[in-house]
Each structure stands twice: as structure tokens, then as C-alpha cells.
Write an enzyme that holds these catalytic residues in place. Structure first.
Site, mmCIF file in Angstrom:
data_model
loop_
_atom_site.group_PDB
_atom_site.id
_atom_site.type_symbol
_atom_site.label_atom_id
_atom_site.label_comp_id
_atom_site.label_asym_id
_atom_site.label_seq_id
_atom_site.Cartn_x
_atom_site.Cartn_y
_atom_site.Cartn_z
ATOM 1 N N LYS A 31 0.856 -1.191 0.000
ATOM 2 C CA LYS A 31 0.000 0.000 0.000
ATOM 3 C C LYS A 31 0.884 1.229 0.000
ATOM 4 C CE LYS A 31 -4.449 -1.027 0.073
ATOM 5 N NZ LYS A 31 -5.503 -0.326 -0.702
ATOM 6 N N THR A 115 -15.475 -3.309 -6.432
ATOM 7 C CA THR A 115 -15.495 -3.489 -4.973
ATOM 8 C C THR A 115 -16.915 -3.770 -4.502
ATOM 9 O OG1 THR A 115 -13.576 -2.059 -4.683
ATOM 10 C CG2 THR A 115 -14.976 -2.414 -2.760
ATOM 11 N N SER A 283 -8.693 -5.863 -10.377
ATOM 12 C CA SER A 283 -7.365 -5.333 -10.697
ATOM 13 C C SER A 283 -6.462 -6.463 -11.194
ATOM 14 C CB SER A 283 -6.738 -4.668 -9.464
ATOM 15 O OG SER A 283 -7.178 -3.334 -9.326
#
Length: 357
Positions: A31, A115, A283
Site C-alpha cells: 500500500k 469493490t 485489478s
């Protein structure tokens, strides 16, 4: 986001490791972020920041090293700026270096609502197997960003009654249910969600009750979807949660200590590392398509996402049932089994011990 800090990024990277393991994706965990109020920047400032961020991290990422994906306050245009900056620096065209790009620049169909759709597929499978009737099922959604809006849209289309929504500035309850598209149109125009419906080409206010974000969590609904901030359900309010099911579209909306309270009250939680993993899954699909040069139809993306989300959800559910665990613990068990297998494949301490010891 203005509140980005190293501790948060480290925690999110940890979660991403487990999220990829739960969904059985060949990725690790990483991240990153920029501490900035993106809403205060002009578009040119935002482009310069995005390209500057890519220049700072370009030596540490790559299609086979670390593939950044969109998150809070990013969009396909921002991802395209970063992708193009990486290409400029490396002197080639490498679309697989980043995901969440515009479709015209190598992005995947189905990424925008991935999502939310991943969480929706879990609820859809639950409804079919538990006999939930959408028209008799009420939903409250905290947070009306990308994930919150799209889950509202998907559930509304199936006939669910979304009775409450919120953003950072407003929350309201509509007993008759909301029109997600109208609420989004109000947010686009006014910068805040509004209790409205379409009447011709106008938005008109509907009967509603103003509530707080905290009150939304405690509404008497069937499904509660925290899709905004972390740590909103704590030991202080977990005992007042009335929803039968909680779908975590946000990262970490339930604090660790509250899980046992919810479990003791019969609340089923679909944890973030499973429920909101549709984004990283698509993704992954985008990365695969970039690598092969073959691009899938929207229907194929949706079908592959459905199979992945439902398949792994049922594995988590089976572990939870077999070992009397809550779904979060079961998800970590599944992830740890896969991580352990990968690590032990290289040889354990016992493997290298001389025979007989």
C-alpha cells in the site's frame, strides 16, 4: 487523503496480503499514499502530484514487482497519469504496471464497480441459499462514495429496500426506500447526499428523517453496510446493532473487540478481507489482460468475479462452520493456510534437519 500516515499504510499492506490470499490471487501485499486534501487541488495540481508520486516510487514498482491500484480519492484519469509517467520514465509502454486505468488505455471493463459488485455477489449467494426475499429485506449503507453508491444501485436493482444512506456531511432514513441514482445526482450537484427522487427532469424531496452517521449503524435493518471509515463499530455500540448481516465494504469498520459481541448476538459479519476484495480481484483481471493482450467482455469479467467471490466465500463459511468460528477468523485461517503452504514449499526447519534428528 489528509489523514494518511505510515501506521495506516503498514496496516493496509498487511490486510492486502491476507485479502489476496483469501481470494487466492498471485499477489502479495502493498500500500502507499499521499497525505493531501485532494479536494482542495485544481486538476492541474492533481496531475502534477500524481506524476510526481509516480516519479518517487517508479524504481520500486513494476508489472512483476508491485502493481498499484486505485483507492480513496483516485479515479481512472489519475491512474492513467501515473501509468503514462511510468512509461515516459522507462521509455516503453507498460500498461500492466498499474490498474484502474481508463478502458481506452488498457483498463478492464467492470473495474469501476468491482469493490461493490464483489460484496453484492456474496449477498446474492446468501439470499439464494437462505431464502431472503429482496423486496422484504432492508439495507442501510454508511458511506456514499464509489463502493457505497454502487452497492446501493446493485441492491436496489434487485428489489432490496435501501432505507438509509450517509456521507461525511449528512445521513437520512427513508422508510419507503431511496432511489440510488437520484441520491447520487443530488450529491453530484450539491456535494452531499439528499433524500430525493426523480420527477421528470427534476429532483424532488421525499419523506425522510434526518439521522446521524452513528444512528444509521443502529437502525433496525436486515443488512448493514459500512462503506466509509474504519473503527465505526466498537464495544460501545456493538450491543445496539440490530442488523442480522454486516457487509464490510470499508477497511476495518469493526474493531477487533466488537467481533465477539456481534457473534454472541447472532450477527453474521462478512469481513473486509473477503467482502471488499472485488476491487483487487478485478485489478488482477486487468493485470492478466494487460499481460496477455487479450481483453474480456463485461459479462466475462462479471462471471469470473462471481465465481471467485462466491467460491472463496463458501470456503470461508465451511471453515467457520467446521470449527465454530466467526467469518473473520475463518477468513484468516484460509489465508494463513495458503501463505503457510507457499512458505513451506521452500523448505521448513524440519526439512533441513539431518535425518534422525
Amino acid at each position: 487523503h489528509p489523514a494518511v500516515n505510515l501506521d495506516e499504510v503498514t496496516t493496509l499492506a498487511f490486510w492486502m496480503t491476507f485479502k489476496c490470499a483469501v481470494l487466492n490471487l498471485p499477489f502479495g501485499g502493498g500500500k502507499g499514499g499521499v497525505a493531501v486534501d485532494a479536494k482542495a487541488l485544481s486538476r492541474m495540481e492533481l496531475e502534477r502530484l500524481s506524476r510526481g508520486y509516480m516519479r518517487a516510487i517508479a524504481d520500486f514498482i513494476g508489472p512483476e514487482i508491485d502493481i498499484p491500484a486505485p483507492d480513496v480519492y483516485t479515479n481512472p484519469t489519475i491512474m492513467a497519469w501515473m501509468s503514462r509517467e511510468y512509461n515516459r520514465m522507462k521509455g516503453n509502454n507498460t500498461p500492466s504496471v498499474i490498474t484502474g486505468k481508463p478502458v481506452a488505455l488498457g483498463g478492464s471493463l467492470g473495474r469501476e464497480d468491482a469493490t461493490a459488485r464483489g460484496g453484492y455477489e456474496i449477498l446474492h449467494d446468501l439470499a439464494e441459499r437462505k431464502g431472503l426475499k429482496p423486496e422484504q429485506t432492508t439495507v442501510a449503507i454508511q458511506g456514499y462514495g464509489n463502493a457505497g453508491f454502487h452497492i446501493a444501485h446493485l441492491l436496489h436493482a434487485d428489489g432490496y429496500r435501501v432505507v438509509a444512506v450517509s456521507d461525511s456531511r449528512r445521513a437520512f432514513y427513508c422508510e419507503e426506500g431511496i432511489d440510488p441514482e437520484a441520491v447520487q445526482a443530488h450529491k453530484d450537484a450539491e456535494g452531499v447526499v439528499g433524500p430525493v427522487k426523480r420527477q421528470g427532469d427534476r429532483l424532488v424531496e421525499v419523506s425522510h428523517r434526518e439521522i446521524t452517521n452513528e444512528e444509521l449503524l443502529e437502525l433496525d435493518v436486515d443488512i448493514l453496510i459500512p462503506a466509509a471509515l474504519e473503527s465505526v463499530i466498537t464495544t460501545k455500540n456493538a450491543g445496539r446493532i440490530k442488523a442480522r448481516y454486516i457487509l464490510e465494504l470499508a477497511n476495518g469498520p469493526i474493531v477487533f473487540e466488537a467481533d465477539s459481541i456481534l457473534k454472541s448476538r447472532g450477527v453474521t459479519v462478512f469481513p473486509d478481507i473477503l467482502a471488499n476484495a472485488g476491487g483487487v480481484t478485478v485489478s488482477y483481471f486487468e493485470w492478466v489482460q494487460n499481460r496477455t493482450g487479450l481483453y474480456w467482455s463485461l459479462e466475462e469479467v462479471h462471471q469470473r468475479l462471481r465465481e471467485r467471490m462466491v467460491g472463496e466465500y463458501r470456503k470461508v463459511e465451511a471453515i467457520a462452520a467446521a470449527d465454530d468460528l466467526d467469518n473473520r477468523t475463518a477468513a484468516y485461517v484460509l489465508a494463513l493456510r495458503r501463505l503457510r503452504e507457499a512458505i513451506e514449499s521452500l523448505g521448513t526447519k524440519e526439512y533441513f534437519e539431518p535425518t534422525g534428528k
